[in-house]
Design an enzyme around this catalytic site. Structure first.
Site: not given
Ligand code: G6P
Length: 615
Positions: A11, A36, A79, A105-106, A488, A492, A495, A511, A610
């Protein structure tokens, strides 16, 4: 939809006291903190009241009657909170007399006990948050001793967990008390004016003199001056430092890119994702959001995991974990395929949707398609209150905090960890022994430290990226649990560096792909010392015989491999089924360094979004 939300660690807090109207400064600060992540926002200005709104800061502005009178106030963007995004759960929160207001926040870890105790003493609560409990504790102390700093410290002594807070009392309209333990608090200092925030981003447009509170410290601020104290009320002589960042630099936490910042957050994310979710004595995972689905999950005959991009690869690891720990057959589907073809499902199927954003159109379409067929749906989602979180029947939040870099890094790791916890939970519902469960859980708890070890060696990976910068093609190979790691790792690199990379099952090399190998086509071989090692070694020997350069990701202690390959990246030893959580980290770093050495914007790669909210 039922989800259980435990952290509130990303947050944003902002507070102001001085000679200017507070509300525009608070709103402006909250806008800067929106990076954030947010699901709701609110401000409190003594004498003018408290305003809150679900959604963005702009929604909060719409809820305000205009500029509020008052030269001090506190604000918050929220958040990933206890309870769903709603105005009652949004901060600021107040005590029962509405005399004390605070933003936090926490996470207060013992808030359930504290809340029960206060309820027995006659307190009633309007929200589902841990923060409201803290507001009540401060309020009670303030009623008794009428000394706000002392009341704050007295209340904080009762809580376990982390916090950065800013507190005001209605009858002291100019004074702010702020305190920190585990969640950052920065104080911008100007003549007769102070702006407090979770990071320096909202501060630097007002002043570059910033004082960062340390854990166990609080500060009292009013236009007359300020003081910093220890929780034992000792006066501390703390001087501000001059920060020279621009806003975006501060948001990146001093790192050159969000992608690096987010990779470096992985150990903390792995801690947060597992926080409060492991019950060691039961050898089990506690996933509050799934409680309502326990009966369905006990009876489930097969599962379909659906996701897109990295989330799909996380699903591939999830399949292996669930099959290993439970024996339930699992099929993994990319969203765009699942939703667009007639898929044959049998009675007793459950669908699991994996999505960082909770908004990816094809994953959402798959959830809707499953629901249309009467299939129970589970979400593994990072963004609280997102569409997939709302539309799935039950779910698990990742607690990875907001991810800004377009290519998923920390959120992908948290998806893997959630899937491991989910597999453990399912396993224990269906016959996995307590001893095996506890052993597995114990190893999950060791992952953050092991991730830290990998990150501490990032300089070596940076050097490697430099040495391999001249190559235009890469092959990533793996087997078993690390076949998805190969996919992956290659994704990455593609991307963020636009370098051609292919992920391939090592067993499939003969193959086709081996035909491409020569001295200018390097291979990244993910080959920890596990059940796949001997076969991986043979594949690497075949590549070496054709002069292909090889970087191995191998387990610490395997020195023999140095004779076989050109370069080795070591990862700490762990259980085979958890190796993807470690093996992906160096591959993310390798992609990052390759991208920046090619001069690219790794945070916003060309042509990518995103969150892909169209088909
Ligand atoms: C985009 C992102 C990827 C992400 C994918 C799925 O392509 O660039 O990093 O893996 O979407 O996103 P989701 O939010 O559903 O996990």
């Amino acid at each position: 939809m039922a989800y259980s939300v435990l952290t509130e660690n990303m947050c944003g807090i902002v507070a102001y006291t001085g000679n200017k109207p507070a509300s525009p400064i608070l709103i402006d600060g909250l806008r800067v903190l929106e990076y954030r992540g947010y699901d709701s926002a609110g401000i409190y200005v003594p004498g003018s009241g408290c305003y809150k709104a679900v959604g963005s800061v702009q929604d909060l502005v719409k809820a305000l009657p205009g500029m509020l009178p008052g030269h001090a106030g506190i604000g918050h963007t929220r958040w990933a909170t206890h309870g769903q995004p709603s105005t009652v759960n949004a901060h600021p929160h107040h005590d029962r007399a509405k005399a004390v207001w605070l933003v936090h926040n926490g996470i207060i870890e013992n808030y359930t006990e504290l809340r029960e105790r206060l309820a027995r003493e006659g307190h009633t609560f309007v929200s589902d948050t841990d923060t409201e409990v803290l507001a009540h504790l401060v309020g009670d102390a303030y009623e008794r001793i009428h000394d706000l700093p002392a009341a704050v410290v007295e209340a904080l002594a009762l809580v376990d967990g982390t916090y950065g807070i800013a507190v005001m009392a209605e009858d002291m309209p100019d004074t702010i008390v702020t305190a920190r333990f585990g969640s950052p608090i920065a104080i911008g200092i100007k003549e007769g004016e102070y702006i407090i925030a979770s990071d320096a981003a909202p501060i630097v447009r007002h002043t570059r003199d910033v004082l960062y509170l340390k854990d166990g410290e609080y500060a009292v601020l009013s236009p007359e001056g300020y003081g910093v104290f220890s929780f034992k009320h000792e006066v501390l002589n703390r001087a501000p430092e001059t920060v020279s960042y621009n806003i975006e630099d501060v948001q990146k936490g001093g790192h050159p890119h969000f992608m690096l910042k987010e990779i470096l957050e992985i150990p903390t994310v792995l801690e947060n994702t597992a926080r409060g979710r492991i019950v060691m004595r039961e050898g089990n995972a506690k996933l509050g959001g799934l409680t309502d689905a326990a009966d369905i999950l006990r009876e489930t005959k097969c599962m379909i995991i659906v996701g897109c991009g990295s989330a799909y690869y996380a699903g591939m690891v999830g399949k292996l974990l669930i099959e290993d720990l439970t024996g339930i057959p699992v099929q993994v589907e990319v969203g765009s395929e699942f939703r667009n073809r007639p898929i044959v499902t049998k009675e007793g199927t459950t669908l699991v949707a994996v999505s960082q954003s909770g908004e990816t159109a094809d994953t959402l379409g798959s959830v809707r398609e499953a629901k249309r067929r009467g299939i129970p749906t589970i979400g593994i989602v990072n963004v609280v209150g997102s569409t997939i979180a709302r539309e799935t029947d039950v779910g698990i939040y990742n607690h990875a905090g907001p991810e800004i870099g377009v290519a998923s890094t920390k959120a992908f790791l948290s998806q893997l960890e959630v899937l491991a916890l989910f597999a453990l939970y399912l396993g224990r519902l269906r016959g996995l022994t307590q001893a095996r469960g506890a052993e597995f859980a114990m190893e999950i708890l060791r992952l953050p430290e092991k991730a830290r070890t990998i990150l501490s060696r990032r300089e070596k990976i940076r050097r490697l990226a430099g040495e391999y910068l001249g190559y235009d093609d890469f092959l990533y190979i793996g087997r078993g649990y690390n076949l998805p790691t190969a996919y992956e790792g290659a994704l990455k690199l593609k991307e963020v560096s636009y370098v051609h990379a292919e992920g391939y099952g090592a067993g499939e090399m003969k193959h086709g792909p081996i035909a491409m190998i020569d001295e200018v086509f390097p291979t990244v071989a993910i080959m920890p010392s596990d059940s796949t090692y001997a076969k991986m070694r043979s594949n690497v020997e075949e590549i070496r015989a054709r002069n292909g350069p090889v970087i191995a990701v191998a387990t610490e202690g395997n020195t023999a491999i140095q004779d076989l390959v050109d370069d080795v990246i070591y990862i700490p030893d762990t259980k085979e089924c958890l190796t993807p959580i470690l093996a992906n980290i160096p591959l993310q770093l390798f992609a990052y360094y390759t991208g920046i050495m090619r001069g690219l914007n790794v945070d916003r790669p060309r042509n990518l979004a995103k969150s892909v909210t169209v088909e």
